[in-house]
Design an enzyme around this catalytic site. Structure first.
Site, PDB file in Angstrom:
ATOM      1  N   GLU A   1      -1.178   7.870 -48.222  1.00 54.32           N
ATOM      2  CA  GLU A   1      -2.373   8.713 -48.251  1.00 54.32           C
ATOM      3  C   GLU A   1      -2.262   9.766 -47.157  1.00 54.32           C
ATOM      4  O   GLU A   1      -1.537   9.576 -46.170  1.00 54.32           O
ATOM      5  CB  GLU A   1      -3.625   7.860 -48.016  1.00 54.32           C
ATOM      6  CG  GLU A   1      -3.634   7.168 -46.667  1.00 54.32           C
ATOM      7  CD  GLU A   1      -4.707   6.091 -46.538  1.00 54.32           C
ATOM      8  OE1 GLU A   1      -5.320   6.019 -45.466  1.00 54.32           O
ATOM      9  OE2 GLU A   1      -4.906   5.322 -47.498  1.00 54.32           O
TER      10      GLU A   1
ATOM     11  N   LYS B   1      -3.241  11.816 -43.837  1.00 56.10           N
ATOM     12  CA  LYS B   1      -3.930  11.454 -42.599  1.00 56.10           C
ATOM     13  C   LYS B   1      -4.962  12.544 -42.288  1.00 56.10           C
ATOM     14  O   LYS B   1      -4.608  13.631 -41.828  1.00 56.10           O
ATOM     15  CB  LYS B   1      -2.945  11.297 -41.443  1.00 56.10           C
ATOM     16  CG  LYS B   1      -3.571  10.745 -40.172  1.00 56.10           C
ATOM     17  CD  LYS B   1      -2.521  10.475 -39.120  1.00 56.10           C
ATOM     18  CE  LYS B   1      -3.161   9.838 -37.890  1.00 56.10           C
ATOM     19  NZ  LYS B   1      -4.188  10.694 -37.262  1.00 56.10           N
TER      20      LYS B   1
ATOM     21  N   ASP C   1      -7.682  14.728 -40.519  1.00 61.77           N
ATOM     22  CA  ASP C   1      -7.904  15.091 -39.124  1.00 61.77           C
ATOM     23  C   ASP C   1      -9.403  15.217 -38.879  1.00 61.77           C
ATOM     24  O   ASP C   1      -9.986  16.292 -38.981  1.00 61.77           O
ATOM     25  CB  ASP C   1      -7.197  16.416 -38.817  1.00 61.77           C
ATOM     26  CG  ASP C   1      -7.053  16.656 -37.325  1.00 61.77           C
ATOM     27  OD1 ASP C   1      -7.352  15.731 -36.546  1.00 61.77           O
ATOM     28  OD2 ASP C   1      -6.653  17.767 -36.935  1.00 61.77           O
TER      29      ASP C   1
ATOM     30  N   TYR D   1     -10.733   4.618 -46.288  1.00 58.06           N
ATOM     31  CA  TYR D   1      -9.359   4.181 -46.513  1.00 58.06           C
ATOM     32  C   TYR D   1      -9.098   2.720 -46.138  1.00 58.06           C
ATOM     33  O   TYR D   1      -8.025   2.197 -46.408  1.00 58.06           O
ATOM     34  CB  TYR D   1      -8.372   5.069 -45.760  1.00 58.06           C
ATOM     35  CG  TYR D   1      -8.712   5.322 -44.305  1.00 58.06           C
ATOM     36  CD1 TYR D   1      -8.622   4.315 -43.349  1.00 58.06           C
ATOM     37  CD2 TYR D   1      -9.126   6.585 -43.888  1.00 58.06           C
ATOM     38  CE1 TYR D   1      -8.930   4.547 -42.024  1.00 58.06           C
ATOM     39  CE2 TYR D   1      -9.438   6.838 -42.563  1.00 58.06           C
ATOM     40  CZ  TYR D   1      -9.330   5.816 -41.635  1.00 58.06           C
ATOM     41  OH  TYR D   1      -9.653   6.050 -40.317  1.00 58.06           O
TER      42      TYR D   1
ATOM     43  N   LYS E   1       3.743  11.815 -38.797  1.00 56.49           N
ATOM     44  CA  LYS E   1       3.071  13.040 -38.351  1.00 56.49           C
ATOM     45  C   LYS E   1       3.881  14.289 -38.687  1.00 56.49           C
ATOM     46  O   LYS E   1       5.107  14.274 -38.717  1.00 56.49           O
ATOM     47  CB  LYS E   1       2.820  12.979 -36.838  1.00 56.49           C
ATOM     48  CG  LYS E   1       2.061  11.752 -36.384  1.00 56.49           C
ATOM     49  CD  LYS E   1       0.708  11.622 -37.081  1.00 56.49           C
ATOM     50  CE  LYS E   1      -0.291  12.641 -36.611  1.00 56.49           C
ATOM     51  NZ  LYS E   1      -0.715  12.412 -35.231  1.00 56.49           N
TER      52      LYS E   1
ATOM     53  N   CYS F   1       7.497  13.985   1.072  1.00 55.25           N
ATOM     54  CA  CYS F   1       6.265  14.011   0.284  1.00 55.25           C
ATOM     55  C   CYS F   1       5.403  15.186   0.721  1.00 55.25           C
ATOM     56  O   CYS F   1       5.124  15.341   1.922  1.00 55.25           O
ATOM     57  CB  CYS F   1       5.501  12.707   0.460  1.00 55.25           C
ATOM     58  SG  CYS F   1       3.862  12.706  -0.316  1.00 55.25           S
TER      59      CYS F   1
ATOM     60  N   CYS G   1       2.124  13.606   2.597  1.00 56.26           N
ATOM     61  CA  CYS G   1       2.127  12.842   3.850  1.00 56.26           C
ATOM     62  C   CYS G   1       3.398  13.015   4.672  1.00 56.26           C
ATOM     63  O   CYS G   1       3.476  12.519   5.803  1.00 56.26           O
ATOM     64  CB  CYS G   1       1.917  11.356   3.569  1.00 56.26           C
ATOM     65  SG  CYS G   1       3.320  10.547   2.754  1.00 56.26           S
TER      66      CYS G   1
ATOM     67  N   CYS H   1       7.246   8.778  -3.380  1.00 53.03           N
ATOM     68  CA  CYS H   1       6.896   8.881  -1.965  1.00 53.03           C
ATOM     69  C   CYS H   1       6.979   7.475  -1.380  1.00 53.03           C
ATOM     70  O   CYS H   1       6.403   6.532  -1.927  1.00 53.03           O
ATOM     71  CB  CYS H   1       5.487   9.438  -1.802  1.00 53.03           C
ATOM     72  SG  CYS H   1       4.780   9.177  -0.158  1.00 53.03           S
TER      73      CYS H   1
ATOM     74  N   CYS I   1       0.311   7.092   2.551  1.00 53.60           N
ATOM     75  CA  CYS I   1       0.160   8.390   1.885  1.00 53.60           C
ATOM     76  C   CYS I   1      -1.283   8.556   1.428  1.00 53.60           C
ATOM     77  O   CYS I   1      -1.762   7.811   0.571  1.00 53.60           O
ATOM     78  CB  CYS I   1       1.092   8.484   0.684  1.00 53.60           C
ATOM     79  SG  CYS I   1       0.957  10.039  -0.228  1.00 53.60           S
TER      80      CYS I   1
END
Length: 690
Positions: free
Chosen positions: A127, A129, A131, A239, A327, A421, A424, A439, A445
């Protein structure tokens, strides 16, 4: 080589676990924007295309599914303003596929699970799909009595009055074989012609037009005033079904034709497919018809036609094994990278993000794109100033597909990943075989601490209103918050300070502390697990753990058992990497200190499921030997669905050992311990399987 650059079909089991963890951290806030606020930050097909890699890995390694979903989780929590509806049969989502090869994998998995030979017939109902927005309509004695959205799959929003305004939904079912109780489920959508007409009205009235028909349908159906819904033309297709008192059909095809005879619309494009060739033809045909349909579709859905097969196949985490969505491909656009910056997440992962010149991709303005990690940047040679092709390939922000080298500016330089990082100054490290940089500052941090606190109070976690991102950052800066425990001491320690703070009045302060007290009074165990921020633990996995262990004490105790890794991986949906992260979290002294303190401060309700009690509910079972009438995965799935805990080893806590042919030492061990041994026939009888 970056894990992200390795094709899914070449990933090892361990690589797939790591890659799913990397992908999972990118997938969260768009679900709320899409399902709850009806204001997605990206087009639906872009969102789905960004999930392609995650879904493909889940399909190849179904036992590694994380929920957040991207997996999920299913949808998002019901919004405020609507009454809540408890769904006795959860409304789950579908896993996605994107290629013809994926179709073959899907069919092969089903045949292996059911132990079917290549000669055994396996028919699918296909079937389009739709939206739109998922709905559930409950009928009692043929009369419509209640409507609900999907919500988070277990709790939806009551949209009864709004559904009644849709002409397609009959108030009274008419025909034969109508069950006393049946929940009809499907999709509410807006026809393209009605969408264009609505947007003309929006513009004439000086209001913002809707981005696409899906947004218009969702926004219209979820109006608090049903009169507004009534003024907008909505349609629907059904469905599937949820709770039902009596099943009078043996196939999906019979079900669709039966409800159609009752007056409920079903898609006119449904078809039966006998093999993979038929499925491919159906997909191609619907792709060609897509533009001419008066409603949006973003793919097609394949379902095993036989109901007895559907029942045997069951579900894995958030989706059925017997159905899948194929899809359509995503659209793309070109734009320029203005800057590459580094974000630090709550687990310390450093993620490079490209700031883009805003570009319209399928009706959605895109201004940021994830670059995932340094390997991805190097593999694609992405630089500041580059013109790139972008598409939506994740949950949070879009993805750069490729660089257009012929448009690269002169004097461009390769991007240098930081060795410290940016938040920190701690050293940046990279674990062996992992794509991400981390990090090393840990709780030193500030960004990691702040992000963990934000996660703890977020809507899908503890859901503490009044502690939004800005307030968390301010309270942290003022030294009031350093761990989740501090949240529950705010009133006694800082109420007077807060009342003196600009922007905080008596009412807002009172509301904040009431929200905190509400959480202390009653919090679901699954929400508590998710709030802890354990690596790789999304909402669905948190729910699996809550369902399996019931209370924090049981989970903590299980994580410290010698068989913890084996026991956790026997939970359908939890792999070795996720299990290891759970164990590591609860064994870390600081984490255990925080959890113990929270358990004392919060009333955490034991997890309750909507499942019916069975002889196996709460029991621990061990399978040994070869089963004759079902495969081992099917047997485990049935046991878990019946409320049992499946373990890989026999111990004093084992309740039953299920004995197959050629059983080994586990049977002898069970006899020594006096544990009840069941044969396959006893097991089936216990579950009322004929």
């Amino acid at each position: 080589m970056s894990l992200r650059s390795i094709p899914v079909d070449r990933l090892t089991y361990e690589e797939a676990q790591t890659e799913l963890a990397n992908l999972a951290k990118e997938l969260a806030e768009h679900d709320i924007a899409y399902y709850q606020n009806d204001a997605p930050l990206l087009a639906d097909w872009e969102y789905d295309d960004l999930k392609r890699r995650n879904e493909a890995i889940e399909l190849r390694f179904p036992d590694l599914v994380l929920e957040n979903g991207p997996s999920f989780k299913v949808g998002a929590a019901a919004a405020e303003g609507f009454s809540k509806v408890e769904l006795k049969v959860p409304m789950l989502s579908l896993s996605n596929i994107f290629t013809e090869e994926d179709i073959l994998d899907f069919i092969d998995r089903i045949r292996r699970f059911l132990n079917l030979s290549p000669q055994d017939e396996l028919v699918f109902a296909a079937e389009p799909k739709i939206d739109g927005l998922s709905f559930s309509a409950r009928y009692e004695h043929g009369r419509f009595v209640q409507g609900s959205t999907r919500g988070d799959g277990s709790i939806g929003e009551d949209i009864t009055a709004n559904l009644r305004t849709i002409a397609d939904l009959p108030e009274q079912l008419v025909g034969a074989d109508i069950p006393d109780v049946i929940e009809i489920r499907g999709e509410v959508y807006m026809r393209k012609s009605d969408f264009y007409a609505l947007n003309q009205i929006q513009e004439q009235e000086g209001r913002r037009p809707f981005a696409n028909p899906r947004n218009a349908a969702a926004g219209s159906l979820r109006q608090l005033d049903p009169k507004i819904t009534a003024r907008r033309k909505l349609s629907l297709f059904a469905y599937t079904y949820g709770e039902v008192s009596h099943i009078a059909w043996s196939t999906q095809w019979e079900f669709l034709n039966l409800i159609k005879s009752w007056g409920i619309p079903v898609s006119p494009e449904i078809a039966l497919c006998a093999n993979d060739i038929d499925l491919v033809r159906y997909y191609i045909n619907m792709g060609q018809k897509r533009a001419d349909l008066d409603y949006d579709i973003d793919g097609v859905v394949y379902k095993v036609n036989r109901m007895d097969y559907q029942k045997r196949l069951g579900f894995i985490t958030r989706s059925p094994r017997w159905a899948i969505a194929h899809k359509f491909p995503a659209q793309q656009a070109q734009t320029r990278i203005k800057k590459i910056r580094i974000q630090v997440g709550r687990t310390g992962v450093l993620t490079p993000v490209a700031d883009l010149e805003p570009v319209n991709v399928g009706g959605v303005m895109v201004s940021h794109a994830t670059l995932h990690n340094m390997d991805e940047i190097e593999r694609k040679d992405i630089r500041e100033g580059d013109t790139v092709v972008v598409q939506r390939a994740g949950d949070v922000i879009p993805q750069v597909v490729q660089v257009l080298l012929d448009k690269r500016p002169l004097h461009s330089f390769a991007f240098q990943f930081p060795t410290r990082c940016p938040e920190c100054g701690s050293l940046v490290a990279r674990e062996e075989d992992e794509a991400a940089h981390y990090c090393t500052g840990g709780l030193f941090c500030p960004r990691q601490v702040v992000e963990r606190l934000k996660h703890f109070v977020s809507r899908d976690a503890m859901d503490i209103e009044g502690l939004g991102k800005k307030n968390i950052e301010a309270f942290f800066e003022w030294g009031w918050l350093r761990s989740p425990v501090d949240i529950f001491h705010l009133q006694e320690r800082h109420q007077e300070d807060l009342l003196k703070t600009e922007g905080w009045g008596e009412k807002s302060v009172s509301n904040l502390f009431e929200a905190i007290q509400k959480v202390q009074t009653k919090t679901g165990f699954d929400k508590f697990i998710f709030a802890l921020g354990i690596r790789q633990i999304g909402q669905s996995t948190a729910r699996l753990l809550a369902e399996q262990y019931g209370t924090p004490q049981n989970l903590i105790e299980a994580a410290h058992q010698e068989t913890a890794l084996e026991d956790l991986t026997h939970i359908d949906g939890i792999g070795k990497s996720t299990a290891a992260d759970i164990i590591d979290f609860f064994k870390e002294p600081h984490n255990r200190e925080v959890v113990d303190a929270l358990v004392q401060l919060i009333h955490i309700e034991p997890y309750q499921t909507n499942k019916q009690q069975t002889p196996l509910t709460g029991k621990t079972v061990v399978f040994t030997g070869t089963l004759e009438t079902m495969t081992r995965p099917e047997a485990k799935s049935l046991a878990v669905a019946a409320g049992a805990k499946v373990s890989g080893s026999v111990s004093g806590k084992t309740d039953y050992v299920i004995l197959g042919k050629e059983a080994g030492s586990k049977a002898l061990q069970a006899q020594k311990l006096g544990i009840r041994i069941l044969d396959e026939k006893d097991f089936r009888k216990m579950l009322e399987i004929i």
